[in-house]
Design a protein around this motif. Sequence first.
Motif, PDB file in Angstrom:
ATOM      1  N   ASN A 143       0.819  -1.221   0.000  1.00  0.00           N
ATOM      2  CA  ASN A 143       0.000   0.000   0.000  1.00  0.00           C
ATOM      3  C   ASN A 143       0.850   1.267   0.000  1.00  0.00           C
ATOM      4  N   CYS A 144       1.957   1.220  -0.691  1.00  0.00           N
ATOM      5  CA  CYS A 144       2.852   2.367  -0.747  1.00  0.00           C
ATOM      6  C   CYS A 144       2.761   3.066  -2.100  1.00  0.00           C
ATOM      7  N   THR A 145       3.195   4.318  -2.114  1.00  0.00           N
ATOM      8  CA  THR A 145       3.384   5.060  -3.353  1.00  0.00           C
ATOM      9  C   THR A 145       4.876   5.311  -3.503  1.00  0.00           C
ATOM     10  N   ILE A 146       5.432   4.820  -4.614  1.00  0.00           N
ATOM     11  CA  ILE A 146       6.882   4.833  -4.780  1.00  0.00           C
ATOM     12  C   ILE A 146       7.203   5.487  -6.119  1.00  0.00           C
ATOM     13  N   ALA A 147       8.083   6.493  -6.104  1.00  0.00           N
ATOM     14  CA  ALA A 147       8.482   7.179  -7.327  1.00  0.00           C
ATOM     15  C   ALA A 147       9.989   7.357  -7.325  1.00  0.00           C
ATOM     16  N   VAL A 203       6.065  -7.146  -2.898  1.00  0.00           N
ATOM     17  CA  VAL A 203       5.605  -5.776  -3.109  1.00  0.00           C
ATOM     18  C   VAL A 203       4.125  -5.882  -3.478  1.00  0.00           C
ATOM     19  N   LEU A 204       3.240  -5.306  -2.645  1.00  0.00           N
ATOM     20  CA  LEU A 204       1.816  -5.561  -2.768  1.00  0.00           C
ATOM     21  C   LEU A 204       1.027  -4.251  -2.812  1.00  0.00           C
ATOM     22  N   ALA A 205       0.034  -4.210  -3.696  1.00  0.00           N
ATOM     23  CA  ALA A 205      -0.984  -3.158  -3.725  1.00  0.00           C
ATOM     24  C   ALA A 205      -0.388  -1.759  -3.660  1.00  0.00           C
ATOM     25  N   SER A 206       0.705  -1.551  -4.333  1.00  0.00           N
ATOM     26  CA  SER A 206       1.383  -0.265  -4.297  1.00  0.00           C
ATOM     27  C   SER A 206       1.320   0.412  -5.664  1.00  0.00           C
ATOM     28  N   SER A 207       1.508   1.726  -5.650  1.00  0.00           N
ATOM     29  CA  SER A 207       1.569   2.503  -6.877  1.00  0.00           C
ATOM     30  C   SER A 207       3.024   2.895  -7.113  1.00  0.00           C
ATOM     31  N   GLU A 240       2.210  -8.130  -6.472  1.00  0.00           N
ATOM     32  CA  GLU A 240       0.787  -8.385  -6.686  1.00  0.00           C
ATOM     33  C   GLU A 240      -0.026  -7.126  -6.436  1.00  0.00           C
ATOM     34  N   GLY A 241      -1.036  -6.925  -7.307  1.00  0.00           N
ATOM     35  CA  GLY A 241      -2.017  -5.870  -7.101  1.00  0.00           C
ATOM     36  C   GLY A 241      -1.461  -4.462  -7.191  1.00  0.00           C
ATOM     37  N   CYS A 242      -0.347  -4.292  -7.904  1.00  0.00           N
ATOM     38  CA  CYS A 242       0.278  -2.969  -7.991  1.00  0.00           C
ATOM     39  C   CYS A 242      -0.164  -2.229  -9.246  1.00  0.00           C
ATOM     40  N   ARG A 243      -0.046  -0.904  -9.182  1.00  0.00           N
ATOM     41  CA  ARG A 243      -0.293  -0.030 -10.316  1.00  0.00           C
ATOM     42  C   ARG A 243       1.052   0.561 -10.715  1.00  0.00           C
ATOM     43  N   ILE A 244       1.500   0.209 -11.909  1.00  0.00           N
ATOM     44  CA  ILE A 244       2.876   0.504 -12.312  1.00  0.00           C
ATOM     45  C   ILE A 244       2.874   1.348 -13.581  1.00  0.00           C
ATOM     46  N   SER A 245       3.656   2.414 -13.559  1.00  0.00           N
ATOM     47  CA  SER A 245       3.895   3.216 -14.753  1.00  0.00           C
ATOM     48  C   SER A 245       5.406   3.392 -14.873  1.00  0.00           C
TER      49      SER A 245
END
Length: 709
Positions: free
Chosen positions: A132-136, A150-154, A172-177
Motif C-alpha cells: 500500500n505504498c506510493t513509490i516514485a 511488493v503488494l498493492a502499491s503505486s 501483486e495488485g500494484c499499479r505501475i507506470s
Amino acid sequence: MKALHVLVLLLFFSSCQAKTLTVDAKGSGDALDLEGAISLATDGDSILIMPGNYSGAKVDRSLNITGRPGANLMGSLTVAAPGCRISDIDIIGPEEDSSISLISSGISVNGCNVSSLANAVSIWGDDNRVENCTIASPRAVEIKGAKNAVLASSISGETAVVFNRTWGGRVEGCRISAQRGVVLEVCHDSVVANNTCSGSGMAIVLFASHDNFISGNRLSGQMLSGIDDFHSRGNSHSNNIISGAQVGISLRGSEKCNITGNLCRKNERAGIFVENGSENSLRDNHLSENGNGILLQGSPRNVLVNNSAYENRYGISIRDCGGNRLRNSRLRANLYNLRIDSGQSSTESSNYDFFVQDIDTSNLVDNKSVCYLVGEVDIAVPSDCGFLGLVSCNNISAAGLNISNSSSGVLLVNSTGCRIRGSSIGSSEWGYLLLHCTSCIISDSRAADCVVGFSAEKASSCRLEQDRSINCSEEGFRAGGSQGLAMVDCQARACQWGISLQDSRLCRIQNCSAADIRTDGILLRKSQEISLLDNSAAFCQRGISLAGSNSCSLMDNNASENEMDGISLQQLTAAHLQGNLARHNGQGIFAQSCRDLYLEKNLLEENSRFGLRMSGCQGGKITENSISGNSISGANLVDCKENVLYHNLFQDNGQNAADNGANQWDGGEAVGGNYWSDHPVVGNPSQEARQIAGKGIDRYPFADPWGWR
C-alpha cells in the motif's frame, strides 16, 4: 501475603510492557528526531513521528515506527533489525542512496510515500513486505533477498521493481507506470500477478529465470513488449491481458514455458512471439487485431492447443522452424489465417524440415478444416478444406477447393506428381505455391485478389495449364529458379506483373495472355533458354520484357496496345524473335546492350514512337520484318555496330530509319537490301543506294515490297 504476590507481579509486568515514544521537532515529545527516539527504544517499542521534517536514521532494533500525516523523513532510512513495522511516513531519499533499505527479515513497510533520485527501496534481507505504498524513483524497488513481496502499491519510474538472483518474490495488485515494470533477473519461483502496468518499454521482463508465475496482469501502452521472457525456462504466463505493444508476450530463446489463457489485442507485430525457443506450450489464448496472432520464428517443437486468433493480419505464423504441433486452433476473419514458410532463410533442400509440422484436421480456418499432409502417398484431398499443405508427398490430388485469406492457399513443398484441379483461391498472399516440387500440375484453377496468384520456386518439370490470375498486387504467375516449367493457356489480368520468370531455364510459356498489367505483361529476368510461343500481352506498361536472359526464343507473340514497349530486350545475348506482332505501343521492339539478336518476320506497325529501336547492340541479324506506320521512326539504331539489316519492309514511317553507328543495311549484291517506301528504285534489287539518316547506307534497295521473295 497473596495480595502482596499479586502486586509484585503487576509491578513486574508493567516494567516489561512495550512503550510508545514520540518524535516531535517542536520539543513536546520524547525526542527531537528519529535517531534520538531509536536510541531510547528497545525491541517491541513503538515510535510515533509527529508532522515535520526529520533526518533519516538506522533502525537497529525491532520497532513499530508510524508517522502522523505530514511526517517526512529527509534522507535514508536503513532498517537493520528483524520484524520492524514502518508505516504512514513520507520518505524522501538523497540523490546518491536509497530512500529506504531493508537489510534484515520480516520487515513490513505499509502506507508510505517513498521517492528518490536514486533507488527508492532496496531490499537485501528475506521475507519482507512493501504494501500500500506510493513509490516514485528512476529505479523504484530493487530486491536481492528471497521471499520478498511488493503488494498493492503505486510505482512509477524508469524501472519499477527488479528482482536480482533471488527466489520466492511476489509483486501483486500494484499499479505501475514505468519504462520497465517488473524485472526478474536470474530468479525462480516468483509471482507477478494482478498488476496493471503501462509504459513505453517492457512491462514484465524475465532474464535467465525459471519456474516463475506471471498471471492476471493488465498491460497496456506503447510498449516494446508486454511480457519479455528471455533465455529462460519453465515459466508460466497465464490469464494476462495485453494491448498496444509491439509484442504482447515475447519468448526469446526460452523453452518449456506455458503460455495459457492470455488475451492479446492490438499488438503491432504479434500477440505471442516465440523466437528461437522450443518445447513451449501455448494453450487457450485469445488473439485479436494483432500483426500476428501467434508468431513462431526459428522455434521448433512447440505445442499449440485451443488457441483462437481472429481479425489479425496473420492468425498463426510458423516461420523457419519445424516439428510444431497444432491442435484445435480456431482461425477466423484474419487477413491471412495460416502462414507456414521458411521466413528469411534460404529455400534450399536442407530446409524442408521447416515445413514438417504436425497439424491435423481439428484446426479450423474460417470453419473449414486444415489439411496438412507430410510424407503421404496416393490420397485424394477433400474439397472442403480451408488450407492445403503437401510436404514431401507423392501423387496427391485435389479438386474443387475454395480457399481464401491464407498466406498460401495451396502449399506444395518437395512433392512429386501432385495435381490440383478446378480450384479457386482468393485474397491470399500466395494463391498456389510450389517449392522444390517435381512434375506437379495445377490446371483449370483461379487465383483472385492475391499478392501472387501462382508461384513455382525451384520447381522442376511442373505444369500450369488453363489457370487464371486476376487482380494480384504483385505477379499473376511467378517462377524463380525453376527448370522445365510449362505455362500453357494461362491468363493474367489486372496484376502488377503478369507472368514473371527469374533465374529459370528451359521453361515454356505458350498461348498465355497478360492484359491490363501495371508493369510488364511477361517478364524474364536472368532466365535462360526460355520459349515464349503464341502469347498475348496487351494494355500493359511493357508487353514482353527480357533482361539478362540469354538464348530465349519468342515466336508468334502479340505484344500490342502497350504504353511503352511491345517487346523490350535488355543486356542479353542470342535472343531469337520470329513472327511477333508489336502494334500500337510506344515502341514495337526496344533492344539495349544486346548481342547476337536474330529478328525475323516480325510485324512492327503503327507504334507511337519507333517500330524498332536499338541502343548499344552488336552482331544482330534483322531480316524479313515489316516495319510500317510508326510515328517517329521505323528503325532507330543508336551506338550500335556490326548488325546486319536486310530484306525488311520500311513503309510509311515518320522517318524510315536512322543510324549513327557502324551497321550493314544490306546483305550484299546477291542478297540485296531492304524495301523503302520513300526511295523509289528500279530492280529487285537495284543499284540505286539509299542513304540512312546518320551513317548507314543500303547499297541494294528493292523496288517492290517483298521483292526478294
